[in-house]
Design a protein around this motif. Structure first.
Motif, PDB file in Angstrom:
ATOM      1  N   VAL A  75     -11.430   4.004   8.158  1.00  0.00           N
ATOM      2  CA  VAL A  75     -10.335   4.665   6.578  1.00  0.00           C
ATOM      3  C   VAL A  75      -9.306   5.024   6.568  1.00  0.00           C
ATOM      4  CG1 VAL A  75     -11.179   5.665   4.291  1.00  0.00           C
ATOM      5  CG2 VAL A  75     -12.756   5.319   5.973  1.00  0.00           C
ATOM      6  N   PHE A  76      -8.262   5.546   7.020  1.00  0.00           N
ATOM      7  CA  PHE A  76      -7.307   5.861   7.062  1.00  0.00           C
ATOM      8  C   PHE A  76      -6.292   4.844   7.492  1.00  0.00           C
ATOM      9  CE2 PHE A  76      -3.028   7.591   9.163  1.00  0.00           C
ATOM     10  CZ  PHE A  76      -3.173   8.781   8.004  1.00  0.00           C
ATOM     11  N   LEU A  77      -6.627   4.176   8.328  1.00  0.00           N
ATOM     12  CA  LEU A  77      -5.443   3.286   8.472  1.00  0.00           C
ATOM     13  C   LEU A  77      -5.661   1.963   7.842  1.00  0.00           C
ATOM     14  CD1 LEU A  77      -6.601   2.439  12.662  1.00  0.00           C
ATOM     15  CD2 LEU A  77      -4.973   3.313  11.798  1.00  0.00           C
ATOM     16  N   LEU A  78      -7.339   1.462   7.422  1.00  0.00           N
ATOM     17  CA  LEU A  78      -6.965   0.820   5.601  1.00  0.00           C
ATOM     18  C   LEU A  78      -7.038   1.858   4.949  1.00  0.00           C
ATOM     19  CD1 LEU A  78      -9.342  -1.624   7.540  1.00  0.00           C
ATOM     20  CD2 LEU A  78      -7.206  -2.012   7.636  1.00  0.00           C
ATOM     21  N   PHE A  79      -6.275   2.535   4.622  1.00  0.00           N
ATOM     22  CA  PHE A  79      -6.516   3.095   3.151  1.00  0.00           C
ATOM     23  C   PHE A  79      -6.131   2.484   2.050  1.00  0.00           C
ATOM     24  CE2 PHE A  79      -4.871   5.923   0.083  1.00  0.00           C
ATOM     25  CZ  PHE A  79      -5.449   7.139  -0.170  1.00  0.00           C
ATOM     26  N   PRO A  80      -5.582   1.784   1.898  1.00  0.00           N
ATOM     27  CA  PRO A  80      -4.977   0.534   0.098  1.00  0.00           C
ATOM     28  C   PRO A  80      -5.645  -0.024   0.241  1.00  0.00           C
ATOM     29  CG  PRO A  80      -2.980   0.377   2.135  1.00  0.00           C
ATOM     30  CD  PRO A  80      -3.986   0.899   2.408  1.00  0.00           C
ATOM     31  N   VAL A  81      -7.168  -0.422   1.421  1.00  0.00           N
ATOM     32  CA  VAL A  81      -7.990  -1.572   1.255  1.00  0.00           C
ATOM     33  C   VAL A  81      -9.371  -0.421   0.288  1.00  0.00           C
ATOM     34  CG1 VAL A  81      -9.465  -3.568   1.766  1.00  0.00           C
ATOM     35  CG2 VAL A  81      -6.428  -3.146   1.887  1.00  0.00           C
ATOM     36  N   THR A  82      -9.525   0.583   1.836  1.00  0.00           N
ATOM     37  CA  THR A  82     -11.096   0.610   1.286  1.00  0.00           C
ATOM     38  C   THR A  82     -10.701   1.998   0.492  1.00  0.00           C
ATOM     39  OG1 THR A  82      -9.809   2.815   3.331  1.00  0.00           O
ATOM     40  CG2 THR A  82     -10.493   1.193   4.797  1.00  0.00           C
TER      41      THR A  82
END
Length: 273
Positions: free
Chosen positions: A33-40
């Motif tokens: 979730v943190f790495l793909l924050f803009p999407v997740t």
């Protein structure tokens, strides 16, 4: 402390005892979730309405003993699942039940039940389907309560039966997180032959009361006539006044024929001659 560390601590605080594998899955989910924050971000925040609450399961365990909502809250999209629970009052009809009363009379009774969810977590974790279970329990409770009553009590004490049903249902559904607010008995249907028999009995009772009332009226009238005759016997002129009053009443009705009664004293005088 970096933002990643803060995020992982936040997840750890809201995660119960999941074991090593559970912790690993949660940490990996948090990193994802943190790495793909803009999407997740669109998958992490959920909302529920004012009349709803959300029960969150993380890897099959309830994360908190208090439901979420109303409003917006955070979940992990890979490990968390939620169940929405409606807190509004629900009403349903109890299907007509063929019941044998205490005095061996078969009647058909139906009713309506009003209930709501008071504990969302208990309604999800302690019973498979709280709504369906409450409906089935209401039917059996209606049969059990009415089975201890005779026909007269069923017809006259509906409020007491409804209160007894509400108490029994509320006590039985307390572990399910259900609050039974009200129970009402809608209709009691009797067999057609029993209806005719009860109607005949009621008609006979009315006729008996009418005869008793008529007999009492005749008795009171005879007593009044006796008292009037004693008064007239003491004063012969009162009989003449009564004659005149009777003539006045007859004349007011515009009759063409008037019968004038003669005193018995006058007739007896002519008969002696």
């Amino acid at each position: 402390m970096t933002s990643l560390h803060v995020f992982l601590l936040f997840i750890a605080e809201r995660t119960g005892s999941l074991g090593c594998i559970g912790w690993l899955i949660v940490i990996l989910s948090g990193l994802f979730v943190f790495l793909l924050f803009p999407v997740t971000i669109w998958f992490c925040f959920k909302t529920v309405q004012e009349y709803e609450r959300a029960v969150i399961f993380r890897l099959g365990r309830i994360t908190d003993r208090k439901p979420k909502g109303p409003g917006i809250f955070f979940i992990l999209p890979c490990t968390d699942s939620l169940v929405k629970v409606d807190l509004r009052t629900v009403s349903f009809d109890i299907p007509p039940q063929e019941i044998l009363t205490k005095d061996s009379v078969t009647v058909s009774v139906d009713g309506v039940v009003y209930f709501r969810v008071s504990d969302p977590i208990a309604s999800v974790a302690n019973v498979t389907n709280a709504d369906f279970s409450t409906r089935l329990l209401a039917q059996t409770t209606l049969r059990n309560v009415l089975g201890t009553k005779n026909l007269a009590e069923v017809l006259s004490d509906r409020e007491g039966i409804a209160h007894s049903m509400q108490s029994n249902l509320d006590e039985a559904t307390d572990n399910w997180g259900i609050k039974v607010e009200r129970v009402e008995i809608k209709d009691v249907k009797l067999p057609f032959q029993l209806q005719r028999a009860m109607a005949a009995e009621a008609e006979a009772a009315r006729e008996a009361r009418a005869k008793v009332i008529a007999a009492e009226g005749e008795m009171n009238a005879s007593r009044a006539l006796k008292e009037a005759s004693l008064v007239i016997a003491e004063s012969p002129s009162a009989l003449q006044l009564r004659y005149l009053q009777t003539l006045n009443t007859i004349a007011a009705e515009k009759n063409s024929t008037i019968i004038f009664p003669l005193p018995m004293d006058v007739i007896s005088h002519f008969m002696r001659k």
